[in-house]
Scaffold this active site. Sequence first.
Site, short mmCIF file in Angstrom:
data_model
loop_
_atom_site.label_atom_id
_atom_site.label_comp_id
_atom_site.label_asym_id
_atom_site.label_seq_id
_atom_site.Cartn_x
_atom_site.Cartn_y
_atom_site.Cartn_z
N GLU A 170 1.40 -1.24 0.15
CA GLU A 170 0.33 0.54 0.13
C GLU A 170 0.63 1.41 0.17
O GLU A 170 1.82 1.30 0.12
CB GLU A 170 -0.84 -0.13 1.55
CG GLU A 170 -0.67 -0.43 2.86
CD GLU A 170 0.87 0.80 3.26
OE1 GLU A 170 0.74 1.37 2.59
OE2 GLU A 170 1.40 -0.04 3.06
N GLU A 313 4.48 -0.15 1.60
CA GLU A 313 4.53 -0.83 0.17
C GLU A 313 4.68 -2.63 -0.17
O GLU A 313 4.14 -1.96 -1.53
CB GLU A 313 6.22 0.30 -0.44
CG GLU A 313 6.30 1.11 -0.31
CD GLU A 313 7.25 1.89 -0.95
OE1 GLU A 313 7.79 3.01 -0.41
OE2 GLU A 313 7.89 1.30 -1.46
#
Length: 347
Positions: A170, A313
């Site tokens: 994310e 991430e």
Amino acid sequence: MLNLEVQPLKKEFIQIAWERLNNLTKPPGSLGRLEEIAAKLVAIYENPMPEIKKKAVLVFASDHGVTEEGVSAYPKEVTAQMVFNFLRGGAGINVLARHAGADVVVVDVGVDYDFGKIDGLVSKKVVKGAGNIAKGMAMTRSDAIKCIEIGIELVKEYHQKGYNLFATGEMGIGNTTPSSAVVSVLTNSPVEEVTGKGTGIDEETFKRKVEVIKRAIKINKPDASDPFDVLSKIGGPEIGAIAGVVLCCAHLRLPVIVDGFISTAGALIAYCINPSVKDYIFASHNSVERGHKKALDFIGLKPLVDLNLRLGEGTGAAVAMTVIEAGLKIYREMATFDEAGVSKSDK
């Protein structure tokens, strides 16, 4: 679409896996969790000799109105800037995914920026940033469900393309704030116990963050017995999409590697929707965010590594991907005692 059936792992496949593992040229159990990983993969795939084909890290990006409250060390604009960095292949997740031999799929589910048509970006924008949860709902219940459905749709789409190992990632400035709120409500934990310093805020900002989360919970009154209500009131688009990824992987009998705190908040939503998803999740790592372990413990997951990561991430999931493949390679490629002509222990 949300009524996805999830079957528990079958004991016969776990037994098949351990029969082979205990006959490999090593003392039984001497490769520890690598053996546990292999047995779990055999049971997930329902294949005595499973193979990982194509790997994808699904990175969902969204903005958060709560950044208005000064809860992050970085400005909101960084979300869109990092999306461009992902697409150029220059971010931490790109490097570690290349190392793991995985493809990075960048998905806009709620960035407050008009990207237009850009090669490599999957545009699934539900909202232009979640609402400021310190003042009202993150999004409507309908939008929250749409976010979950996006995660489901993408897993189905990429599974049809031959991908059979997924990881979550994310990007969203401020997203540890809604994640802490979600974990606090769903695990019934005090806000202080599940809130960390995110990207590196100072003590004063941390205290403000705790108060903002408390205010968000008080104003929105999320119903802990209804994960959709929690997601819509105090969550975020990327958290919902990750929940959808977890739900669909479990439904399709695919392993899913969950990254750090925000991804685990999404997995927690999925777990509260259907606890059976737990069998299909690999918790990649234990981040320095204090709420992460609380969420993992609530689900009943033990992380594979602990490297003091806090980037997000999908970076921790990409690292764990290499560990998971190592476990499967041991299972597939290591010789048995009979094959190697090695005598077994007589004890």
